[in-house]
Write a protein that holds these residues in place. Structure first.
Motif, PDB file in Angstrom:
ATOM      1  N   ILE A 115       0.835  -1.197   0.000  1.00 53.49           N
ATOM      2  CA  ILE A 115       0.000   0.000   0.000  1.00 53.49           C
ATOM      3  C   ILE A 115       0.872   1.250   0.000  1.00 53.49           C
ATOM      4  CG2 ILE A 115      -1.648   1.346   1.371  1.00 53.49           C
ATOM      5  CD1 ILE A 115      -2.847  -1.363   2.272  1.00 53.49           C
ATOM      6  N   GLY A 116       1.893   1.246   0.845  1.00 52.46           N
ATOM      7  CA  GLY A 116       2.795   2.392   0.922  1.00 52.46           C
ATOM      8  C   GLY A 116       3.542   2.644  -0.376  1.00 52.46           C
ATOM      9  N   GLU A 117       3.851   1.558  -1.096  1.00 54.33           N
ATOM     10  CA  GLU A 117       4.557   1.678  -2.368  1.00 54.33           C
ATOM     11  C   GLU A 117       3.618   1.941  -3.535  1.00 54.33           C
ATOM     12  OE1 GLU A 117       7.981   1.445  -3.058  1.00 54.33           O
ATOM     13  OE2 GLU A 117       8.066   1.761  -0.900  1.00 54.33           O
ATOM     14  N   GLY A 118       2.302   1.864  -3.295  1.00 54.87           N
ATOM     15  CA  GLY A 118       1.338   2.029  -4.384  1.00 54.87           C
ATOM     16  C   GLY A 118       1.339   0.865  -5.346  1.00 54.87           C
ATOM     17  N   ARG A 119       1.605  -0.347  -4.831  1.00 50.33           N
ATOM     18  CA  ARG A 119       1.728  -1.527  -5.692  1.00 50.33           C
ATOM     19  C   ARG A 119       0.824  -2.674  -5.253  1.00 50.33           C
ATOM     20  NH1 ARG A 119       4.102  -0.178 -10.481  1.00 50.33           N
ATOM     21  NH2 ARG A 119       5.865   1.236 -10.107  1.00 50.33           N
ATOM     22  N   HIS A 120      -0.213  -2.380  -4.495  1.00 46.56           N
ATOM     23  CA  HIS A 120      -1.108  -3.447  -4.036  1.00 46.56           C
ATOM     24  C   HIS A 120      -2.172  -3.673  -5.110  1.00 46.56           C
ATOM     25  CE1 HIS A 120      -3.279  -6.165  -1.538  1.00 46.56           C
ATOM     26  NE2 HIS A 120      -2.613  -5.854  -0.443  1.00 46.56           N
ATOM     27  N   ARG A 379       1.215   7.986  -5.869  1.00 45.67           N
ATOM     28  CA  ARG A 379       1.256   6.545  -6.095  1.00 45.67           C
ATOM     29  C   ARG A 379       0.064   5.829  -5.468  1.00 45.67           C
ATOM     30  NH1 ARG A 379       5.582   7.652  -2.584  1.00 45.67           N
ATOM     31  NH2 ARG A 379       5.417   6.712  -0.495  1.00 45.67           N
ATOM     32  N   GLU A 380      -0.386   6.294  -4.300  1.00 42.06           N
ATOM     33  CA  GLU A 380      -1.520   5.616  -3.662  1.00 42.06           C
ATOM     34  C   GLU A 380      -2.807   5.828  -4.453  1.00 42.06           C
ATOM     35  OE1 GLU A 380       1.105   7.213  -0.204  1.00 42.06           O
ATOM     36  OE2 GLU A 380       0.375   7.924  -2.153  1.00 42.06           O
ATOM     37  N   VAL A 381      -2.937   6.986  -5.105  1.00 40.39           N
ATOM     38  CA  VAL A 381      -4.121   7.248  -5.925  1.00 40.39           C
ATOM     39  C   VAL A 381      -4.075   6.399  -7.186  1.00 40.39           C
ATOM     40  CG1 VAL A 381      -5.364   9.020  -7.218  1.00 40.39           C
ATOM     41  CG2 VAL A 381      -4.391   9.558  -4.977  1.00 40.39           C
ATOM     42  N   ARG A 382      -2.904   6.331  -7.816  1.00 49.18           N
ATOM     43  CA  ARG A 382      -2.761   5.435  -8.968  1.00 49.18           C
ATOM     44  C   ARG A 382      -3.107   4.013  -8.564  1.00 49.18           C
ATOM     45  NH1 ARG A 382       2.213   7.854  -9.977  1.00 49.18           N
ATOM     46  NH2 ARG A 382       3.286   5.911  -9.470  1.00 49.18           N
ATOM     47  N   ASN A 383      -2.652   3.582  -7.402  1.00 50.71           N
ATOM     48  CA  ASN A 383      -2.924   2.245  -6.912  1.00 50.71           C
ATOM     49  C   ASN A 383      -4.436   2.027  -6.751  1.00 50.71           C
ATOM     50  OD1 ASN A 383      -1.570   0.244  -4.109  1.00 50.71           O
ATOM     51  ND2 ASN A 383      -2.892  -0.308  -5.812  1.00 50.71           N
ATOM     52  N   PHE A 384      -5.119   3.002  -6.162  1.00 48.65           N
ATOM     53  CA  PHE A 384      -6.573   2.929  -5.989  1.00 48.65           C
ATOM     54  C   PHE A 384      -7.273   2.662  -7.320  1.00 48.65           C
ATOM     55  CE2 PHE A 384     -10.628   5.288  -6.134  1.00 48.65           C
ATOM     56  CZ  PHE A 384     -11.319   4.694  -5.091  1.00 48.65           C
ATOM     57  N   LEU A 385      -6.816   3.341  -8.384  1.00 54.15           N
ATOM     58  CA  LEU A 385      -7.463   3.216  -9.685  1.00 54.15           C
ATOM     59  C   LEU A 385      -7.013   1.965 -10.438  1.00 54.15           C
ATOM     60  CD1 LEU A 385      -7.299   6.963 -10.739  1.00 54.15           C
ATOM     61  CD2 LEU A 385      -9.350   5.669 -10.119  1.00 54.15           C
ATOM     62  N   VAL A 386      -5.721   1.663 -10.417  1.00 54.01           N
ATOM     63  CA  VAL A 386      -5.240   0.460 -11.106  1.00 54.01           C
ATOM     64  C   VAL A 386      -5.870  -0.785 -10.486  1.00 54.01           C
ATOM     65  CG1 VAL A 386      -3.221  -0.974 -11.560  1.00 54.01           C
ATOM     66  CG2 VAL A 386      -3.082   1.506 -11.865  1.00 54.01           C
ATOM     67  N   ALA A 387      -5.882  -0.841  -9.159  1.00 58.20           N
ATOM     68  CA  ALA A 387      -6.515  -1.981  -8.489  1.00 58.20           C
ATOM     69  C   ALA A 387      -8.009  -2.035  -8.795  1.00 58.20           C
ATOM     70  CB  ALA A 387      -6.282  -1.897  -6.981  1.00 58.20           C
ATOM     71  N   ASN A 388      -8.638  -0.878  -8.963  1.00 56.90           N
ATOM     72  CA  ASN A 388     -10.053  -0.858  -9.294  1.00 56.90           C
ATOM     73  C   ASN A 388     -10.315  -1.485 -10.658  1.00 56.90           C
ATOM     74  OD1 ASN A 388     -12.555   1.266 -10.390  1.00 56.90           O
ATOM     75  ND2 ASN A 388     -12.818   0.077  -8.524  1.00 56.90           N
TER      76      ASN A 388
END
Length: 729
Positions: A115-120, A379-388
């Motif tokens: 999560i911290g890395e934006g890679r979840h 990165r956390e916002v990108r992660n939110f959308l990529v994971a979505n």
């Protein structure tokens, strides 16, 4: 059993009490619960409005001291923390429960690191609300990302929407707050009470809620899936053929208005049958994710991880997708990562400061829609959308994502005047953060979800939209061909006598047809807001309007690229689409006399799809220039287009489009000399479609007379306002 009145108090330090009372304690578990200390075990509970709290174990019960302000404590002479429960007495009742503050965190170091890395890539499995068994106890774990919050508390129906007694703990520097609440299960309503940096409080829906209340209600709902999928065969084979080399004919649907009043499960009983009858390979669903305003058609999303509750539960939506797959129909879904609305219970300034939106107000404010743009550089916002994106494909078996408003993401100056935007680090107008996000999203989806396609609605000439990311492209599988749509519709709206002066509108698309992998879209956007329905755009009387409509569809299905048609246009609905009442199905009622007028057009669409799917020449080489040949592209005075499509093995299909309301007899067209005879397989002027019946029932044989630079030619009688397809006899 210990005497309840002799348990000495173990009052929490004043500073801890004060922070808990105001909801700004980062680690309530360090104060509350049970903790070994010199002389025994300290028990502390924070239960506002309780009359008493008793610790109950196998060997004893001990009533805790009332410390005031809802705090209870006691020091018991124990050598270790026992298994225990709390008996909490309120006015008129006693509640027996596990102590939420005796549990270890439910998220591990790997989750927090990712999560911290934006890679979840499965972020929804870590954040949100999940029914689970934790340390042998059933309950629900809650987790939310709110790095700027001074504190977060959980509120819901279970605590009468007063989160005072449910403070969450901060799990380190990644900004995640977590709490496991024993005894809570599916169906519970909840929100997060966030204490902002300025000390004010805001009650927010869960950004990763997987189920919500039906609008206008806004609470999140604890949910778990129990759907058993029956689409194993579909999922195993959907990626057998690359999408750009496969038939793709899409029926675009707004689920709430397709047949108003139907739930997901009722739609599952009707939509697959209708789409199968018409022969479309896929449906494209206008946005399904939860949105507060129905008039936005789903394009202003607040619940990115929740199918809209207007039509049922998440499992009900899974059931609809499952039934479509079992009927052999793929499911594409509109996905809206460009922006989100400003509702003060959703994502806007979620934890008191810009979080999901850009910190620069000029970058955050979307100039066209009154919404906020995501901060693609975080990165956390990108992660939110990529994971979505991954979430919809993995959890709901979605076969493709059509990404809305890509152009608004790609350009810093999109709809902005000079002085309202700042160039990128190279001095350009490109939003480099958005480019990186789209590349990451596409690469991740294609890696994780075999057989899925991503489709860009991109209205500019951005280079490389469908080029792979390792070649510097955005990585989409397909792109809507907005240029073809605009030019061809502009041509069709002209009176036939004027079309000769706009002939290039029907031929220019072939200049760039192979620059990207294209979809030809006649979408909802073209039949609303005064643009008129497709048939109503056409000139002439009612007969000519329908004839133009049919001829245009025949041209569209023969043109290189995949097809997309919005609901209602398959039967030539005359009125614009309205989300309030949907298509005018009554037009198909035989009592209305609709056989020729509307049923005929629908019959044509069915035949177009049937012939299209059976003719590899129309889809196998959509992205290969060798799959297309002009026979005549310059017959402007005749309003005629004629071209060949070829399959991978060279088998041709001949399309002739005549956009004039006269019959042209003995019209000569040059053809390949290696085809000894041609047979008509489609004629949009056929009587059963509502046409005048100028058809070619006999085999058409070439003559050794050169025309259009070819040694052989055929003579055809061109029907008025019609498209004709022929194949080798």
């Amino acid at each position: 059993m210990t005497d309840r009145h002799t348990v000495p108090a173990a009052v929490a330090p004043a500073a801890d009490r004060e922070r808990l009372l105001h909801g700004v304690h980062h680690d309530p578990h360090a104060v509350l619960g049970a903790h070994p200390v010199p002389g025994g075990v300290v028990f502390r509970a924070f239960r506002p409005y309780a009359l008493s709290v008793t610790v109950a174990a196998d060997a004893f019960e001990a009533e805790l001291h009332d410390d005031g302000d809802g705090f209870f404590s006691g020091l018991l002479p124990l050598t270790e923390v026992p298994a225990y429960r709390l008996l909490v007495a309120y006015e008129g009742t006693v509640l027996e429960t596990e102590d939420a503050y005796r549990f270890l965190p439910t998220l591990g170091e790997l989750d927090l690191h990712l999560i911290g890395e934006g890679r979840h890539e499965q972020l929804w499995r870590a954040l949100g609300a999940h029914v689970t068994v934790h340390q042998g106890v059933s309950g629900t774990r809650f987790a939310v990302w709110a790095p700027d919050a001074r504190g977060v508390r959980l509120a819901g129906g279970f605590d009468l929407w007063d989160g005072t007694g449910h403070p969450m703990r901060s799990l380190g520097s990644c900004g995640v707050w977590e709490l496991f609440v024993p005894g809570l299960g599916e169906g519970e309503l909840y929100k997060f009470e966030i204490i902002r940096p300025d000390g004010s409080h805001t009650l927010r829906a869960d950004p990763l809620a997987r189920r919500t209340e039906a609008p206008p209600a806004t609470s999140s709902i604890v949910t778990a899936s129990h759907h058993e999928w029956g689409d194993t065969r579909w999922m195993a084979h959907r990626g057998d053929r690359p999408v750009h080399e496969a038939p793709l004919s899409v029926y675009e649907v707004h689920l709430p208005s397709w047949r108003p009043g139907l739930s997901y499960r009722e739609l599952a009983d009707q939509l697959p049958a209708y789409v199968s009858e018409l022969g479309f390979t896929h449906v494209e669903l206008m946005p399904v994710a939860e949105h507060p305003f129905g008039g936005s058609w789903g394009y202003q999303v607040t619940g990115f991880y929740a199918p809209t509750a207007r039509l049922g539960t998440p499992d009900d939506f899974r059931y609809l997708v499952d039934r479509l797959h079992q009927a052999g129909i793929g499911v594409l879904m509109d996905w809206v990562p460009a922006h989100f609305p400003r509702d003060d219970w959703a994502l806007a300034e979620f934890d008191g400061r810009p979080l999901y939106e850009h910190h620069d107000p000029l970058r955050a404010a979307h100039p066209d829609w009154g919404t906020l743009e995501f901060d693609f550089g975080r990165r956390e916002v990108r992660n939110f959308l990529v994971a979505n994106a991954v979430y919809w494909c993995e959890e709901f078996h979605i076969d493709g994502l059509r990404v809305d408003a890509v152009a608004s993401m790609l350009y810093l100056d999109y709809s902005r005047e000079p002085g309202q935007w700042t160039p990128n680090e190279h001095g350009g107008r490109e939003n480099l953060d958005a480019v990186a996000f789209l590349q990451e999203m596409n690469a991740t989806v294609y890696r994780r979800c075999p057989g899925v396609v991503t489709i860009a609605e991109e209205s500019t000439a951005w280079d490389g939209v469908t080029r792979p990311t390792d070649g510097g492209g955005l990585g989409f599988g397909l792109k809507w061909n907005m240029g073809w749509m605009h030019d061809s519709l502009e041509y069709m709206q002209k009176e036939p006598v004027h079309r000769r002066y706009h002939h290039h509108g029907m031929t220019f698309s072939m200049v760039y047809a192979y620059s990207e992998n294209y979809v030809l879209p006649i979408s909802h956007d073209e039949v609303v807001h005064g643009k008129r329905s497709l048939v109503s755009k056409m000139p002439g009387d009612w007969w000519q309007q329908r004839a133009n409509h049919r001829a245009y569809l025949g041209f569209m299905w023969a043109h290189p690229g995949k097809q997309l048609l919005f609901m209602g246009q398959e039967f030539a609905q005359g009125a614009e689409w309205s989300e309030a009442h949907g298509p005018d199905w009554w037009l198909l009622d035989p009592a209305y006399g609709a056989e020729a007028d509307h049923r005929g057009v629908r019959e044509l669409v069915r035949d177009l799809n049937t012939l299209y799917r059976a003719a590899p020449a129309l889809w196998e080489r959509d992205t290969d220039p060798a799959g297309f040949e002009w026979l005549t592209g310059d017959a402007a005075d005749d309003n005629v287009l004629a071209f060949l499509r070829r399959s991978a093995d060279g088998t041709p299909l001949l399309a002739v489009c005549h956009f004039s309301p006269v019959v042209r007899e003995d019209y000569r067209l040059g053809v390949p000399e290696d085809v000894p005879a041609w047979v008509e397989v489609l004629n949009t002027d056929a009587g059963r479609y509502g046409g005048s019946g100028v058809v070619h029932p006999d085999v058409v044989k070439p003559e050794p007379r050169g025309t259009h630079g070819r040694p052989a030619s055929i003579r055809l009688t061109l029907p008025p306002l019609a498209t004709v397809w022929l194949r080798p006899a």
